[in-house]
Design an enzyme around this catalytic site. Structure first.
Site, PDB file in Angstrom:
ATOM      1  N   HIS B  88      -3.378 -16.073   9.881  1.00 27.34           N
ATOM      2  CA  HIS B  88      -3.823 -14.723  10.230  1.00 27.34           C
ATOM      3  C   HIS B  88      -3.085 -13.705   9.350  1.00 27.34           C
ATOM      4  CE1 HIS B  88      -4.620 -11.059  12.497  1.00 27.34           C
ATOM      5  NE2 HIS B  88      -3.316 -10.896  12.667  1.00 27.34           N
ATOM      6  N   ASP B 117     -16.140   3.938 -16.502  1.00 32.93           N
ATOM      7  CA  ASP B 117     -15.956   2.651 -15.834  1.00 32.93           C
ATOM      8  C   ASP B 117     -14.464   2.372 -15.815  1.00 32.93           C
ATOM      9  OD1 ASP B 117     -16.147  -0.119 -14.950  1.00 32.93           O
ATOM     10  OD2 ASP B 117     -18.228  -0.049 -15.613  1.00 32.93           O
ATOM     11  N   TRP B 153       3.792 -16.154   7.958  1.00 28.06           N
ATOM     12  CA  TRP B 153       3.272 -15.606   6.686  1.00 28.06           C
ATOM     13  C   TRP B 153       4.404 -15.351   5.716  1.00 28.06           C
ATOM     14  CZ3 TRP B 153       3.551 -11.010   3.811  1.00 28.06           C
ATOM     15  CH2 TRP B 153       4.336  -9.987   4.364  1.00 28.06           C
ATOM     16  N   SER B 180      -4.442 -12.042  -9.741  1.00 29.08           N
ATOM     17  CA  SER B 180      -5.578 -11.136  -9.590  1.00 29.08           C
ATOM     18  C   SER B 180      -5.096  -9.710  -9.318  1.00 29.08           C
ATOM     19  CB  SER B 180      -6.464 -11.650  -8.458  1.00 29.08           C
ATOM     20  OG  SER B 180      -7.252 -10.621  -7.946  1.00 29.08           O
ATOM     21  N   SER B 181      -4.098  -9.582  -8.421  1.00 33.25           N
ATOM     22  CA  SER B 181      -3.577  -8.246  -8.098  1.00 33.25           C
ATOM     23  C   SER B 181      -2.954  -7.586  -9.315  1.00 33.25           C
ATOM     24  CB  SER B 181      -2.491  -8.324  -7.025  1.00 33.25           C
ATOM     25  OG  SER B 181      -3.051  -8.596  -5.795  1.00 33.25           O
ATOM     26  N   HIS B 264       8.974  -5.811   1.162  1.00 30.97           N
ATOM     27  CA  HIS B 264       9.014  -4.438   1.650  1.00 30.97           C
ATOM     28  C   HIS B 264       8.167  -3.486   0.810  1.00 30.97           C
ATOM     29  CE1 HIS B 264       9.831  -1.762   4.786  1.00 30.97           C
ATOM     30  NE2 HIS B 264       9.884  -0.836   3.859  1.00 30.97           N
ATOM     31  N   GLU B 266       5.651  -4.351  -0.595  1.00 38.15           N
ATOM     32  CA  GLU B 266       4.297  -4.773  -0.213  1.00 38.15           C
ATOM     33  C   GLU B 266       3.748  -3.939   0.949  1.00 38.15           C
ATOM     34  OE1 GLU B 266       2.078  -6.763  -1.338  1.00 38.15           O
ATOM     35  OE2 GLU B 266       0.744  -7.063   0.379  1.00 38.15           O
ATOM     36  N   TYR B 268       4.342  -0.930   1.567  1.00 48.51           N
ATOM     37  CA  TYR B 268       3.919   0.374   1.041  1.00 48.51           C
ATOM     38  C   TYR B 268       2.702   0.234   0.150  1.00 48.51           C
ATOM     39  CZ  TYR B 268       7.866   2.114   3.435  1.00 48.51           C
ATOM     40  OH  TYR B 268       8.716   2.427   4.449  1.00 48.51           O
ATOM     41  N   SER B 279      -5.532  11.853   2.595  1.00 47.85           N
ATOM     42  CA  SER B 279      -5.297  13.129   1.903  1.00 47.85           C
ATOM     43  C   SER B 279      -6.571  13.681   1.275  1.00 47.85           C
ATOM     44  CB  SER B 279      -4.241  12.954   0.808  1.00 47.85           C
ATOM     45  OG  SER B 279      -3.055  12.463   1.354  1.00 47.85           O
ATOM     46  N   HIS B 313      16.488  -4.741   5.751  1.00 44.48           N
ATOM     47  CA  HIS B 313      16.366  -4.391   7.171  1.00 44.48           C
ATOM     48  C   HIS B 313      15.487  -5.400   7.907  1.00 44.48           C
ATOM     49  CE1 HIS B 313      12.827  -1.588   5.940  1.00 44.48           C
ATOM     50  NE2 HIS B 313      12.367  -2.736   6.322  1.00 44.48           N
ATOM     51  N   HIS B 314      14.827  -6.288   7.159  1.00 47.65           N
ATOM     52  CA  HIS B 314      14.105  -7.388   7.802  1.00 47.65           C
ATOM     53  C   HIS B 314      15.057  -8.525   8.154  1.00 47.65           C
ATOM     54  CE1 HIS B 314      10.108  -5.767   6.719  1.00 47.65           C
ATOM     55  NE2 HIS B 314      10.746  -5.298   5.667  1.00 47.65           N
ATOM     56  N   THR B 339       8.020  10.236   4.309  1.00 46.93           N
ATOM     57  CA  THR B 339       6.850   9.909   5.126  1.00 46.93           C
ATOM     58  C   THR B 339       6.551  11.070   6.069  1.00 46.93           C
ATOM     59  OG1 THR B 339       7.635   7.647   5.030  1.00 46.93           O
ATOM     60  CG2 THR B 339       5.800   8.089   6.499  1.00 46.93           C
ATOM     61  N   LYS B 342       4.748  13.857   4.369  1.00 42.14           N
ATOM     62  CA  LYS B 342       3.295  13.653   4.259  1.00 42.14           C
ATOM     63  C   LYS B 342       2.586  14.078   5.536  1.00 42.14           C
ATOM     64  CE  LYS B 342       2.517  10.393   0.735  1.00 42.14           C
ATOM     65  NZ  LYS B 342       1.275  11.003   0.335  1.00 42.14           N
ATOM     66  N   ARG B 461       8.306 -13.525  19.107  1.00 43.16           N
ATOM     67  CA  ARG B 461       6.986 -13.664  18.493  1.00 43.16           C
ATOM     68  C   ARG B 461       6.779 -15.109  18.060  1.00 43.16           C
ATOM     69  NH1 ARG B 461       7.897 -11.036  12.504  1.00 43.16           N
ATOM     70  NH2 ARG B 461       5.729 -11.577  12.243  1.00 43.16           N
TER      71      ARG B 461
END
Lengths: 388, 546
Positions: B88, B117, B153, B180-181, B264, B266, B268, B279, B313-314, B339, B342, B461
């Site tokens: 998932h 293009d 994951w 690809s990314s 991390h 990622e 963002y 925006s 922090h993870h 943040t 924004k 979890r």
């Protein structure tokens, strides 16, 4: 309060009705577990250490600050949403810049978050200070149980494994959970004295696990090949519960932690008792066992360690291979089975932490259980030889 | 004629007799999609791919919630359950959210900056079609011996060393998705830096293009880090190395450092383009220019830079030194400053505007409100002493679904309603859009709000079964989850399908009164080729002057 709880009851009843298994509803009624989770608990578990108290206090302060900001900011937003609508004939203003405002709403949040960090700093330092412990216990994570070794302080030398109650594991598989301590009951709880600084050293045998007791405000990863530590000083006698908190494979949900906090006198008595028992129970690995003795012993070892995966009928499930009828198990050559049990293979973890006698017993049991009526006997001496 | 579907009708069996508005030099039928080099077609492919993966990942989520509806194991064994949670996460992150934003980038960036293009049209095709075999390989793990990867994951070592062959397939799939990314990101960077219409200076660029420019740099910086981490896992598994394998002297915590150095930024990567979409939408429906445009750009860049120094922090519970915990705690809290800027800018844009609340605006306001709640729980989690209790509990699950579902996904929906008329040439039904919004918002909160309580009470979890005291909130979350799933099926059947089939009111060139930008200077649906000659722009670079 009463209307609130009836609402809840109604909501949960609605949820349960949606399930086909209406019969389970009655079985689900359960009480709070002191030292563990309460029913529909909304907050941290009641703190029994200073650290946990500080954590709860910090959490309340953060909740209050965040709620105030939330109400202020979204108050403005919803006011604007209600008032500044085209349908109310509001004409758009055209401002789109203000250095003063931008600086203000950068500096003020900056000061707020630095203040938040400052509040927490003392607790971070206190949490990490594991010096001057009265008692040091090593907690080793295994797939899937905890091993405890009392290293220093009163009771040094005591060691045991702590495994989830097998009956509860079976209830889980059957889908018929029951009991106030469901999935939290272990065969040998960790026992510690009240009001003493207990340092827990964590490590693991296979993969990463995490040792946690919410009521103590403690959570520490147990990392294979490495040693980490944490500490607590429980201020109240009682039973406290936690569970493994780092994904460790199939039985991750089934390796709970139960800490029994005793008065100092009771703790002293308990250590005496345990040390005596340990001396009496020490198995002599050179003893020659009879077949039926060893099978009886092995059946217990199997129930405590093996049947969660291999199932009581020895047939395995899914990726877990069957023992019943297995060529490795029924083979005359014992070497391969001993090797697999000692060192693990693929999904099967190593079991070298069990004693020579226990391993010999469980291997003998599998060689004679179900349809494997081989009559073979594996003596502890063979395990001793294989370990070399 | 809709640019979404084959204008010549043979693939999907429709033809409304609209004029063919493009030259006939490009292939038709299935070749149009397989050999696609047009940014709009590739954008459509990305969006459809992402939606397919969203549904697959959603089905896995519902399997998780089905098992957790009651304590006890009713449906799945714990190993399969772990596969569900793992797959998932992987599918939603790498298959749904990221490709969906790339789809938006493909469709909108050339239109927004006045380019004909994307810069590398063939590489664009390649980077899309790499994803399909990678996704198939990832999902095929379920049918391999031992089942799909079940290590979470985050793929923490050394649990990954115990996985079956599907782990190798998964690692290979991630390599391909990463390649690809990177290609997609290079394409976006080059397009934005080199192909803007004359007059479209960087500081006049629409915010969506800005956020994607910064996101693309983040992707180029961190995808190789992920590739490195999983390659080391692969060699540990098969070639006898011991990077992370403690049995050979490796360090499992090192894996976590490397992974989160990717992981991390990622998060963002998955939220900055969402900020960009919001925006665009808020000023359009407030009929007022975006407040603090340049501070928005600087805030986005600050978030991106700070995102590289907060990864641990993870990992508060891995047992870092006290100075490490303090550094990462303070650095993490600092991210809330840009943040917050924004959010304040969006509110200031709305303030004294002349607002209307069509579906895109509802999603955008819903995004601001619910995402900010997720931001507050993030701030609470950043505080190390509190996080010690919350790490690996359902509180964290609640937190990141508030920012990833109510954040990224809600912004994607906002974007679909906002630009959908431009893509398809038809208006969606406003009533259906509003039903989709309110239904999703309510069921989302019913699903994830109770998880905060579960986490505070200590429910870990990735648990297939749990103590009975957690039963009621889990039942409630499961009911909400099925509601949320149904809302997305509704969205597909009653919003997406009619749009793709061209059913609905014809969309005007500028369907939103207050919308500004070059995408609204071309007809709806956008012709197959746009801006073949660089347009002449007005001073604000928002309009074409003839």
């Amino acid at each position: 309060m009463e209307t609130k709880s009836t609402l809840w009851r109604r909501a949960s009843r609605f949820g349960l009705t949606a399930a086909a298994s209406l019969t389970a509803t009655a079985a689900l009624a359960v009480e709070n577990l002191p030292g563990g989770p309460a029913v529909r608990q909304l907050d941290f578990q009641p703190a029994v250490t200073k650290i946990a108290e500080n954590q709860a206090w910090l959490h309340y302060v953060m909740l209050i600050i965040c709620s105030v900001i939330c109400v202020a900011v979204f108050g403005v937003m919803f006011y604007s949403i209600i008032k500044h609508r085209k349908s109310k004939g509001h004409k758009p203003a055209n401002f789109h810049e203000s250095v003063a405002v931008e600086v203000a709403w950068t500096i003020i949040p900056f000061i707020i978050v630095i203040g938040m960090g400052a509040m927490a700093t003392k607790t971070v330092v206190a949490m990490k200070d594991t010096t001057n412990a009265d008692l040091t216990i090593k907690a080793t994570g295994y797939q899937w149980k905890w091993g405890y070794d009392y290293l220093n302080g009163e009771g040094a030398g005591i060691k045991f494994l702590s495994t989830l109650d097998t009956a509860q594991r079976n209830l889980s598989d059957a889908g018929t959970p029951q009991g106030v301590d469901y999935l939290l009951k272990v065969d040998h709880p960790l026992v510690v004295p009240v009001d003493r600084k207990v340092r827990i050293i964590t490590t693991a045998n296979d993969v990463i696990h995490a040792w946690m007791i919410p009521a103590f405000g403690v959570k520490q990863d147990a990392i294979p090949g490495f040693v980490r530590d944490t500490w607590f000083r429980a201020e109240k006698v009682g039973d406290y519960y936690g569970q493994c908190a780092e994904l460790c494979g199939k039985e991750h949900a089934y390796m709970p932690i139960h800490v029994k906090v005793l008065s100092q006198a009771d703790y002293a008595a308990w250590t005496q008792e345990e040390l005596k028992k340990a001396a009496a129970a020490a198995d002599d690995p050179n003893k020659e066992w009879k077949l039926d003795e060893l099978i009886a012993r092995g059946e217990k070892v199997y129930a405590a360690n093996c049947q969660a995966c291999h199932q009581p009928n020895g047939k395995g499930a899914g990726p877990i291979l069957p023992l019943d009828g297995s060529k490795i198990v029924t083979s005359d050559n014992h070497a391969e089975q001993i090797n697999v049990v000692l060192h693990g293979r693929n999904a099967m973890p190593p079991w070298k932490q069990l004693s020579d006698t226990e391993l010999a017993a469980v291997i003998t049991f599998t060689k004679n259980a179900w349809s494997n009526k081989t009559g073979q006997l594996v003596q502890p001496a063979e395990i001793v030889a294989a370990r070399k | 004629m809709s640019a979404v579907l084959d204008p010549h009708g043979h693939a999907h069996g429709h033809g409304h007799g609209h004029g063919h508005d493009e030259a006939h030099e490009h292939p038709h039928g299935w070749r149009r999609w397989v050999f696609a080099t047009n940014h709009k077609d590739i954008g459509t492919l990305y969006l459809l791919f992402a939606f397919t993966m969203l549904i697959i990942g959603g089905i896995l989520a519902l399997c998780i919630r089905l098992e957790l509806f009651q304590p006890g194991l009713q449906f799945f064994n714990p190993e399969l359950f772990n596969s569900f949670t793992t797959m998932h996460g992987l599918i939603m992150v790498f298959g749904a959210i990221m490709p969906a934003f790339v789809g938006f980038a493909n469709w909108m960036i050339p239109l927004q900056i006045g380019a004909s293009d994307m810069a590398f049209a063939r590489m664009n095709n390649f980077s899309f079609w790499l994803m399909v075999p990678a996704a198939i390989m990832l999902v095929a793990g379920f049918f391999m011996p031992g089942g799909a990867p079940a290590a979470g994951w985050t793929l923490y070592a050394p649990l990954t060393l115990q996985m079956g062959p599907s782990m190798d397939a998964g690692i290979f799939a991630m390599h391909i998705l990463g390649a690809s990314s990177i290609m997609g990101s290079i394409n976006i960077v080059v397009t934005i830096l080199n192909m803007r219409a004359p007059g479209m200076t960087l500081m006049k660029m629409p915010m969506f293009a800005w956020t994607w420019l910064i996101t693309a740099y983040l992707l180029i910086a961190v995808m190789p880090v992920l590739a490195g981490a999983i390659t080391m896992t692969l060699t540990d598994r098969h070639f006898g190395t011991s990077f992370f394998n403690p049995a050979g002297g490796g360090d499992p915590v090192m894996y976590q450092h490397v992974f989160w150095f990717f992981g991390h930024p990622e998060v963002y990567i998955m939220i900055l383009p969402a900020f960009g979409i919001v925006s665009q939408i808020v000023p359009a429906f407030a009929r007022k220019p975006l407040f603090g445009y340049s501070s928005m750009v600087y805030a986005t860049a600050s978030i991106a830079i700070l995102s590289f120094i907060v990864w641990a922090h993870h990992m508060y519970t891995t047992g870092m030194p006290v100075t490490g915990q303090l550094f990462f705690m303070y650095a993490t809290m600092l991210i809330s400053v840009p943040t917050g800027v924004k959010v304040f800018n969006w509110l200031a844009t709305m303030w004294k505007g002349s607002m209307t609340f069509e579906t895109p605006m509802l999603w955008a306001v819903g995004f601001i409100f619910v995402f900010t709640l997720g931001g507050f729980t993030g701030l609470i989690c950043s505080m190390a002493p509190i996080d010690i209790n919350l790490q690996d509990t359902y509180y964290v699950v609640a937190h990141f679904h508030y920012v990833l579902v109510a954040g990224s996904l809600f912004a994607l929906f906002a974007g679909v309603y906002y630009w959908g008329p431009k893509w398809s040439g038809v208006m969606y039904s406003e009533a259906r859009g509003k039903f989709h919004f309110w239904g999703s918002l309510i069921t989302f909160n019913v699903t994830f709000f109770p998880m905060h309580f579960l986490g505070l009470a200590g429910m870990p979890r990735r648990y297939a079964d749990y103590p009975m005291q957690f039963a009621d909130f889990n039942a409630l979350a499961s009911v909400g989850a099925f509601g949320f799933g149904l809302m997305q099926v509704y969205f597909f059947l009653f919003v997406v399908v009619p749009m793709m089939r061209g059913k609905g009111e014809p969309a005007p060139q500028r369907p939103w009164e207050g919308a500004e930008g070059l995408e609204w200077e071309v007809p709806s649906p956008a012709p197959f080729h746009t801006f073949e000659e660089p347009p002449k722009l007005n001073g604000a670079a928002t309009k074409i002057v003839a």
